[in-house]
Design an enzyme around this catalytic site. Structure first.
Site, PDB file in Angstrom:
ATOM      1  N   ASN A 224      12.830  19.300 -11.456  1.00  0.00           N
ATOM      2  CA  ASN A 224      12.296  20.557 -11.970  1.00  0.00           C
ATOM      3  C   ASN A 224      11.051  20.309 -12.821  1.00  0.00           C
ATOM      4  O   ASN A 224      10.081  21.067 -12.750  1.00  0.00           O
ATOM      5  CB  ASN A 224      13.353  21.280 -12.805  1.00  0.00           C
ATOM      6  N   HIS A 274      20.906  18.429 -12.641  1.00  0.00           N
ATOM      7  CA  HIS A 274      21.899  19.390 -13.135  1.00  0.00           C
ATOM      8  C   HIS A 274      22.980  18.684 -13.941  1.00  0.00           C
ATOM      9  O   HIS A 274      24.152  19.081 -13.910  1.00  0.00           O
ATOM     10  CB  HIS A 274      22.503  20.203 -11.986  1.00  0.00           C
ATOM     11  N   TYR A 283      17.265  17.255  -4.715  1.00  0.00           N
ATOM     12  CA  TYR A 283      16.344  17.297  -5.846  1.00  0.00           C
ATOM     13  C   TYR A 283      15.548  15.997  -5.949  1.00  0.00           C
ATOM     14  O   TYR A 283      14.370  16.002  -6.315  1.00  0.00           O
ATOM     15  CB  TYR A 283      17.104  17.546  -7.152  1.00  0.00           C
TER      16      TYR A 283
END
Length: 816
Positions: A224, A274, A283
């Site tokens: 992210n 996460h 990811y």
């Protein structure tokens, strides 16, 4: 004297001049004129826009040569359809993508609205690429350009603007939509007015302020964070803001260092996102691709990434990603909820996924990252990629319809490079204690084990995805062959498999609700003993299993050796009032399911449905797959069944088309409310029926030293191998442990032996291990071994092991 200014010199001078003024110090007389500085800065932004344009459109391919010619024509067809369907209206740009949320909240419906905004921008990106690419039939088309500009203004005026409050999924507003918007801005830059650019970057500033990367926490970590930095960098380049590009560069730095908990890369090669989810294949793929693009974009610029820790990312290519890549696929055990994204209900071609289709972009990202690495690293990585491409017979990357033109071009460049020699799949064992995963690779096959503990979740669900992945962390044992079985998990496995009978797992048949345990990896078993010991070739692995929302408890062990994996289970107990099963195998045999099945020399027809219980069986074999040996005989059930399923069963956004696959399942029925169940079998991937029968007949090949709730261990004399998991201290064969630990011993033909010891619980402040075997000398040992006594027995004393993260401690000795 006339001073000549380079572009970087002008920018540096501008920075120093600004600092001088801020401090009240007169600027030096030879400072560059501000007009020249602005011109140089604008020139550099132009260069960076051109570089990004190349990164997203691709280079080095001919639009008239295959496979690019067909792919470009297909892009043109898709764009034509999207343009025709575009109908700007209040609340939507396309009728099927309503983004207006009448009651903003955080429920699933609201997530869908924000997701439609994201998809709307992605469609505009598709139109822009069709406009800019050669050979689409729409290259430079004035009508298409008008549609793109109309769409950009419509989305801005209606929803993605500086006055809007976000709703639904944060990702759509901070990553998905702005990434696509900024890509379109780069592609259409010369057609945009200054007002449009100002409006669009103001919207990005609103939803992605500098504070989005102020703290390395929450939703601003790992992949992210890389995505957010991409947004900030492109916002800076599109909006001519040096400060934004510098912020993006600097905000990448927290991504690089190794972590010891939570999100990021671990020294052992683990990658977690996460907080609790192993995510190398999803990811992790995004992070690798994003870093590759940002490194390539900023190299040679004023904002070049020079952080020395970026070498950790280069090292991770072979330390973290390569171990989970096999013949072009990326293993599902590290792809989180992405395993449920098979086919979308609305856009099947764009969103179709499986382990191979997830693997191919990682290959392309490795090629791109190589451009920023050393020449040696780049050459080796291209050899690895070439090997993966050549061996992916199930889903050839060069025919992957979901791989973008840029990825396709990068892979084609490797395929056509005659200086690159394909590198074979490695053999060996890797234990990833940071994410409770292991891989075991042997000539002709590879396997992976997925576990869970108080740091790593049973499974991840969220956004209505992966609703029935409950038992994927309950000891699931995946395996693939080199020229067979590579579609086992690719061919509609996840929507059609019985989720209570995943191969390798022990599970209660207690009915679980969809998404049981909570979203985003919330469900963690209260156990510490998960991990094992390995010398890099063989391993002892163990999992103290507690069932998800169940009273189930079990001790599970895997001993990974040269041509097989020995699987033991003990202490299996449960009071759910339901049956408990340990699944030996659950082979997806495709739509036809014609594979033969043999037990102790007797073949059974491939009829569906069919089931039989075998008592005292010594071995079994599935044609074209492999063999299973049961030391001392075993009772198990075999079932052939035809299973229907839909992607929408496990993913709310999935296709509702009914799929049908045939399965052959082998499992041990422990009965209802077992008190001390167990099992023992060998998995032999790729073995023939004759090889399986021969192994079963060689009763001395394997000795099960222990298979109880206290210890599990085996010895394979012909390999000089001993492996023991001490759930509690005690004696197993010639080994005596004072406390819980995992141990492997490999005795070599040269008279030496390698002992590997670990503390999977990460709780030992001291440990004593005695091997009742004559040892004459200790050749090497880690600093953590505080004493080593030789003679008629070897006595090893370990100091504090709590800070070793479960890593194996290797001791080499000379046998007496």
């Amino acid at each position: 004297m006339t001073t000549r200014w380079s572009r970087r010199g002008l920018l540096a001078a501008a920075a120093s001049t600004g600092t001088a003024v801020a401090l009240g110090v007169p600027a030096q007389s030879n400072a560059a004129p501000q007009s020249a500085v602005r011109a140089a800065e604008a020139d550099e932004f132009t260069t960076l826009r051109a570089k990004w344009r190349t990164l997203i459109l691709g280079e080095g391919f001919s639009p008239t040569a295959e496979p690019f010619k067909s792919r470009l024509a297909e892009l043109g067809t898709t764009a034509t359809q999207l343009r025709s369907a575009m109908a700007p209206a209040s609340g939507s740009l396309w009728p099927d993508l309503v983004y207006a949320d009448p009651e903003p909240d955080t429920d699933q419906e609201s997530y869908g609205y924000s997701g439609n905004l994201n998809t709307s921008y992605n469609r505009l990106n598709t139109l822009a690429q069709a406009y800019c690419q050669q050979g689409t039939g729409l290259t430079g088309d004035a009508t298409l350009k008008a549609a793109i500009l109309t769409g950009l203004d419509h989305l801005h005026d209606e929803v993605y603007n500086a006055g809007q409050t976000r709703y639904g999924n944060w990702y759509s507003w901070q990553i998905g939509a702005p990434q696509a918007l900024l890509d379109v801005c780069v592609l259409m830059y010369d057609s945009l007015s200054a007002t449009q650019i100002a409006n669009y970057v103001a919207a990005v500033d609103h939803f992605v302020p500098d504070s989005a990367v102020a703290s390395y926490s929450g939703t601003s970590t790992g992949a992210n964070r890389v995505d957010l930095c991409r947004v900030l960098a492109l916002r800076g380049i599109v909006g001519a803001s040096s400060a934004k590009v510098a912020l993006a560069r600097d905000a990448l730095s927290p991504v690089f260092p190794y972590v010891t908990s939570g999100d990021g890369l671990y020294k052992d090669g683990s990658f977690v996102q996460h907080t609790t989810v192993p995510y190398t294949g999803s990811y992790g793929s995004v992070m690798l691709g994003g870093l590759g693009m940002l490194f390539a974009l900023l190299t040679g610029s004023t904002w070049q990434i020079t952080d020395a820790n970026r070498q950790i990312v280069f090292d991770a290519v072979e330390n973290a990603w390569a171990p989970f890549l096999y013949n072009g696929l990326v293993m599902d055990g590290v792809s989180g909820r992405a395993i449920s994204r098979g086919v979308s209900a609305t856009d099947a071609k764009q969103i179709q996924q499986n382990d191979h289709l997830r693997g191919h972009p990682i290959l392309a990202s490795i090629v791109l990252l190589g451009q920023s690495a050393s020449a040696t690293e780049n050459a080796r990585w291209r050899g690895l990629v070439k090997g993966w491409i050549q061996r992916d017979y199930y889903s050839p990357p060069m025919s992957d319809p979901s791989l973008g033109l840029t990825g396709l071009a990068r892979l084609k460049g490797v395929v056509d490079d005659t200086t690159v020699t394909a590198i074979a799949e490695p053999t060996g064992h890797r234990l990833f204690t940071g994410m409770a995963r292991a891989t075991h690779r042997r000539p002709g096959w590879a396997a992976s084990i997925s576990m869970a503990d108080r740091r790593i979740t049973y499974y991840e669900t969220g956004n209505g995805e992966n609703l029935r992945g409950w038992h994927t962390g309950s000891g699931m044992l995946y395996w693939w062959g080199d020229t067979y079985a590579n579609g086992q998990y690719s061919d509609a496995f996840w929507p059609t498999v019985d989720p209570y009978r995943l191969p390798g797992t022990t599970a209660s048949r207690k009915v679980l609700a969809d998404a049981a345990g909570g979203d985003w990896g919330a469900s963690l078993p209260d156990v510490n003993w998960v991990g094992g010991a390995t010398d890099g070739q063989r391993a002892a692995i163990g999992q103290y299993l507690k069932g998800l929302q169940s009273t189930l408890m079990a001790k599970k062990a895997w001993f990974c050796v040269d041509d097989s994996i020995v699987c033991l289970g003990a202490g299996i107990k449960c009071t759910d009032g339901t049956t408990v099963e340990s699944t030996i195998e659950n082979r997806n045999l495709g739509p036809t399911g014609g594979h033969s099945f043999t037990v102790d020399g007797t073949s059974y027809p491939a009829t569906y449905p069919w089931s039989q219980t075998f008592t005292g069986a010594d071995w079994a074999h599935i044609g074209g797959m492999g063999g299973y040996v049961f030391p001392g005989g075993a009772t198990f059930n075999a079932v052939r069944d035809t299973r229907d399923g839909k992607w929408s069963d496990i993913n709310k956004g999935g296709s509702t088309t009914v799929l049908n696959r045939k399965y052959l399942t082998l499992y041990v029925d422990h009965g209802t409310n077992p008190t001390n169940g167990g099992y023992a079998y060998l998995l032999m991937p790729g073995a023939t029926a004759a090889q399986t029968q021969a192994r079963a007949a060689a009763t001395g090949w394997l000795t099960v030293l222990a298979n109880t709730d206290d210890q599990q261990g085996v010895a394979v004399p012909s390999l000089g191998f001993t492996g023991v998991n001490f759930w509690f201290g005690g004696t197993v064969g010639d080994l005596v442990a004072s406390d819980p630990c995992s141990v492997t011993i490999s005795e070599k033909s040269d008279g030496t032996a390698v002992i590997c010891v670990s503390d999977p619980m990460r709780m030992r402040t001291s440990l004593t291990l005695t091997w009742n075997r004559a040892v004459s000398a200790v050749l090497s040992k880690p600093a953590g071994v505080t004493s080593a006594t030789t003679g008629s027995a070897l006595r090893l004393t370990f100091g504090d092991m709590t800070g070793l993260a479960g890593a194996s401690q290797k001791i080499t000795v000379t046998l007496g």
